[in-house]
Write an enzyme that holds these catalytic residues in place. Structure first.
Site, PDB file in Angstrom:
ATOM      1  N   GLY A  55       0.805  -1.216   0.000  1.00 18.13           N
ATOM      2  CA  GLY A  55       0.000   0.000   0.000  1.00 18.13           C
ATOM      3  C   GLY A  55       0.837   1.265   0.000  1.00 18.13           C
ATOM      4  N   ASN A  56       0.202   2.393  -0.315  1.00 21.45           N
ATOM      5  CA  ASN A  56       0.889   3.679  -0.314  1.00 21.45           C
ATOM      6  C   ASN A  56      -0.126   4.807  -0.465  1.00 21.45           C
ATOM      7  OD1 ASN A  56       0.537   3.940  -3.382  1.00 21.45           O
ATOM      8  ND2 ASN A  56       1.771   2.087  -3.237  1.00 21.45           N
ATOM      9  N   SER A 103       9.467   3.446  -1.654  1.00 22.18           N
ATOM     10  CA  SER A 103       9.180   2.060  -2.041  1.00 22.18           C
ATOM     11  C   SER A 103       9.720   1.057  -1.017  1.00 22.18           C
ATOM     12  CB  SER A 103       9.833   1.787  -3.401  1.00 22.18           C
ATOM     13  OG  SER A 103       9.500   0.498  -3.850  1.00 22.18           O
ATOM     14  N   GLY A 104       8.859   0.125  -0.616  1.00 20.43           N
ATOM     15  CA  GLY A 104       9.321  -1.018   0.169  1.00 20.43           C
ATOM     16  C   GLY A 104       9.751  -0.727   1.585  1.00 20.43           C
ATOM     17  N   SER A 152       7.580   5.053  -4.241  1.00 24.62           N
ATOM     18  CA  SER A 152       6.743   3.864  -4.466  1.00 24.62           C
ATOM     19  C   SER A 152       6.755   3.454  -5.932  1.00 24.62           C
ATOM     20  CB  SER A 152       5.304   4.177  -4.048  1.00 24.62           C
ATOM     21  OG  SER A 152       4.432   3.195  -4.555  1.00 24.62           O
ATOM     22  N   SER A 153       6.789   2.147  -6.191  1.00 21.69           N
ATOM     23  CA  SER A 153       6.756   1.669  -7.577  1.00 21.69           C
ATOM     24  C   SER A 153       5.437   2.044  -8.264  1.00 21.69           C
ATOM     25  CB  SER A 153       6.982   0.159  -7.621  1.00 21.69           C
ATOM     26  OG  SER A 153       6.040  -0.500  -6.818  1.00 21.69           O
ATOM     27  N   ASP A 154       4.406   2.374  -7.481  1.00 24.26           N
ATOM     28  CA  ASP A 154       3.123   2.779  -8.062  1.00 24.26           C
ATOM     29  C   ASP A 154       3.064   4.274  -8.362  1.00 24.26           C
ATOM     30  OD1 ASP A 154       1.895   0.194  -7.992  1.00 24.26           O
ATOM     31  OD2 ASP A 154       1.714   0.404  -5.822  1.00 24.26           O
ATOM     32  N   HIS A 194      -3.529   3.757  -2.204  1.00 20.81           N
ATOM     33  CA  HIS A 194      -3.628   2.412  -2.780  1.00 20.81           C
ATOM     34  C   HIS A 194      -3.439   1.407  -1.652  1.00 20.81           C
ATOM     35  CE1 HIS A 194      -2.998  -1.159  -5.055  1.00 20.81           C
ATOM     36  NE2 HIS A 194      -1.691  -1.181  -4.918  1.00 20.81           N
ATOM     37  N   HIS A 250      -4.105  -2.956  -0.193  1.00 23.61           N
ATOM     38  CA  HIS A 250      -4.389  -4.360  -0.501  1.00 23.61           C
ATOM     39  C   HIS A 250      -5.347  -4.904   0.551  1.00 23.61           C
ATOM     40  CE1 HIS A 250      -1.273  -5.337  -3.667  1.00 23.61           C
ATOM     41  NE2 HIS A 250      -0.902  -4.133  -3.296  1.00 23.61           N
ATOM     42  N   ASP A 267     -24.191   6.577   1.090  1.00 20.51           N
ATOM     43  CA  ASP A 267     -23.691   7.756   1.801  1.00 20.51           C
ATOM     44  C   ASP A 267     -22.434   8.300   1.129  1.00 20.51           C
ATOM     45  OD1 ASP A 267     -25.610   7.954   3.807  1.00 20.51           O
ATOM     46  OD2 ASP A 267     -24.522   6.639   5.179  1.00 20.51           O
ATOM     47  N   HIS A 276      -6.096  -6.962  -9.059  1.00 24.95           N
ATOM     48  CA  HIS A 276      -5.094  -6.262  -8.276  1.00 24.95           C
ATOM     49  C   HIS A 276      -5.704  -5.789  -6.937  1.00 24.95           C
ATOM     50  CE1 HIS A 276      -1.517  -3.216  -8.534  1.00 24.95           C
ATOM     51  NE2 HIS A 276      -1.820  -3.493  -7.289  1.00 24.95           N
ATOM     52  N   TYR A 292     -25.762  16.967   6.309  1.00 28.20           N
ATOM     53  CA  TYR A 292     -24.906  16.107   7.139  1.00 28.20           C
ATOM     54  C   TYR A 292     -23.621  16.864   7.449  1.00 28.20           C
ATOM     55  CZ  TYR A 292     -22.104  12.116   8.603  1.00 28.20           C
ATOM     56  OH  TYR A 292     -21.306  11.244   9.316  1.00 28.20           O
TER      57      TYR A 292
END
Lengths: 231, 231, 231, 231
Positions: C29-30, C46-47, C75-77, C96, C98, C121, C170, C228
């Site tokens: 995730g990131n 990354s990582g 991040s690789s993304d 992002h 998982h 909502d 993914h 709201y």
């Protein structure tokens, strides 16, 4: 008196472990610790939340279910504990929970099938499920009859080898050689019940574990040549 | 004034318990505490995260839904709470959550079937599910009509015996004799809804709990000769 | 420079919320925070495990995906984030994850159906699922093409009204008007995905929420007469 | 001696991570750290709860399974670890758990199908499941044979690319280039197993991930031109 102090402490710690292991919410569930020489067990008071418990709050009860010491009313399940201590010689602690996977199998009125070695590390049979209680027994003395249902489900089974049961439509009871061991067994029951639920839904026709693997895993922990744990 | 201080505190503590019991994330859900003499209830402000709440942030509202005291806008579900306090005499606290198993039954538009004694310890019927609201009512005054839907679902049922409901396509409302009791009931609803979900998936044809067991478990906690809890 | 200090802090806090909300384990995730005037966003390196993150560790990247400031590899993304910031005007944060229920729907290549008001909502449509990427695109520039797949899935949809998506095979991406709002939306996606999963398994033929309820719930939070939250 | 101090510490930290990641309850599960030059590994003592562990409690064992240093009896699964260190050159840490989703697939005797990129980020094949052990092997030397079953399941597979396995009817083993990496892989296995379980139940006919996506995700983390993580 000091002996009961220790007994109260044991019962208290087992009850707190019920909440810590998330085996019940709020006031659900209860655990007790038995002193066979005194013929007395310490049990959770009825309807008191875990956060408000203390060793002093535990209630001391004899095997007829009569309060020996304590200001509070004992758990409403006290007579069930008394029956099991009377009938299952060697049991020194009992835990009752409403853990969700155990309850699901109990509500489905089905024994938890032995699908793997996690189960066989603890017992070599399905976790038994009692019969649904007859109406007459329910009207009679419900909590004593709950104990009787469990005893009946163990005809031909050894309660020192199978330390757990599901009461049909209700939920799990577990026991052991100490109060702590009984709540450990209640946590194991929930873990096994969850694994079996996941397995059954994944592959409905999964066969039971074969005899050789059941014996191997049980005996390496509990057999005469056991080599699991410290000597 | 001191009375409202206490009312705010009660509402605050019930709201914090919603998050602690993981019955809602972020700003979802709300709880209120009612003072029937003053005709006023304290409720969560709209859209404020639990971590930012305080007793002072609670909003005081009368039974017409008008703000009596407080700087913030009250929960958008306030008119639903008002309807329930008006119609369900004796109710002193209400909790609304989006807990996932409760929501799943509500989205399936199905009452939670009474499968076991954990359920019967709290109510002897299925947890009711309202009708899906008609388009006209949605256009009218949605939050008041949500209250009306609940009232309608309780025709012939006693809201002091069945302290919880599912609003179809939406989620759980629970209530009780205090704000704390209402959030307790919301947690019980989620636990029962989870157990019923696990049971239904495990054995789709599971029958409901039989009458004698329902009565026994409910009456030992709530009947005239109840023996659960402390006197 | 101070502006980037703030941007790094925003990105850092959003990343830490990913772990706190259990939306990813270890380094999965990131999250990123975008400054549209500078044309720069801050993103997780990354990582690197969440426990080792700090505002200083965030990497500053421009919309071509080039590192502007920072010692670590982003991040690789990162190229996926860059595409979305370029194409979805008004988006100031992207997350992002998982998270398991979101991933399950993505792996099944199915949009999350709108079954209830918790979903409405936040958005009035199913949570979209992209097409499975073609082999040629995978060989080309995978992370840019992931962004392109998302953009393509939003033809005819408004990314400021539907702030989340599943990338087929993914997992989830979510965004919003701040980095914090993007991780909030990622948590909402997982909660909705779980509720929809539980609903689908409970009652496979459950219909989608009807139009009137979708509009009512969305509009009371996001419409021009929204009531709201605080003004 | 100092080398073993470090080895004990590594094994201790990996074991504590098993509990932290909720991959096993009470005394279930174990992890070890291997020093290939000394031909010695440090492993959890048998049947000791995680809360009572310390670096000093770890047991040092050679590749014949003989205790080299330590007062306690090593894990009963020690011979399995020894087989894997002997046969899988390059492996420096091993973790065995009873995590529930991993166990469910193992009890169903089914490999975990590769459904998505979370899986492909770590391995490009299904997580293999061994054959059920023959009765003769069970009677022979069960723990050594468990290692042999794993080795047999890896004929034609590279244990440095696929760092995890399910032992049929039993549960997960994982390994890696350090003890810490092995418990990381055990946590990844459980996460992937859960995602695959949810996917399978949601859509039973879900196809496996296509080749191009498998290769892309694996290679960006592990290929010769990997660009995930820090250089």
């Amino acid at each position: 008196m000091m002996k009961f102090t220790e007994l109260r402490r044991e019962a208290y710690e087992a009850n707190m472990e019920i909440e810590k292991q998330k085996l019940a919410i709020y006031t659900f569930g209860n655990a007790s610790a038995f002193d066979p020489e005194a013929g007395v067990f310490a049990i959770k008071p009825s309807g008191v939340p875990y956060a408000e418990l203390s060793p002093q709050a535990m209630v001391l009860v004899d095997l007829d279910g009569k309060v020996v010491e304590g200001d509070l009313r004992p758990s409403s399940d006290t007579p069930t504990h008394a029956v099991l201590y009377r009938e299952f010689s060697g049991v020194l602690g009992i835990t009752h929970t409403h853990s969700p996977y155990g309850v699901a199998w109990a509500q489905a009125c089905e024994a938890v099938p032995i699908y793997g070695t996690t189960h066989a590390d603890h017992l070599t049979e399905d976790i038994p499920c009692t019969e649904v209680m007859r109406d007459e027994a329910i009207r009679n003395n419900y909590e004593i009859e709950t104990g009787n249902q469990i005893v009946q489900a163990f005809r031909g089974l050894n309660p020192l080898e199978i330390e757990m049961v599901l009461v049909a439509c209700h939920g799990p009871f577990a026991w052991g050689k100490s109060a702590w061991k009984s709540v450990y067994n209640a946590a194991v029951l929930e873990e096994i019940a969850k694994m079996a639920w996941l397995t059954r839904i994944l592959r409905p026709g999964t066969p039971r574990l074969k005899e050789s693997l059941k014996r191997k895993h049980y005996d390496r922990k509990h057999g005469k040549d056991a080599y699991y744990g410290q000597a």
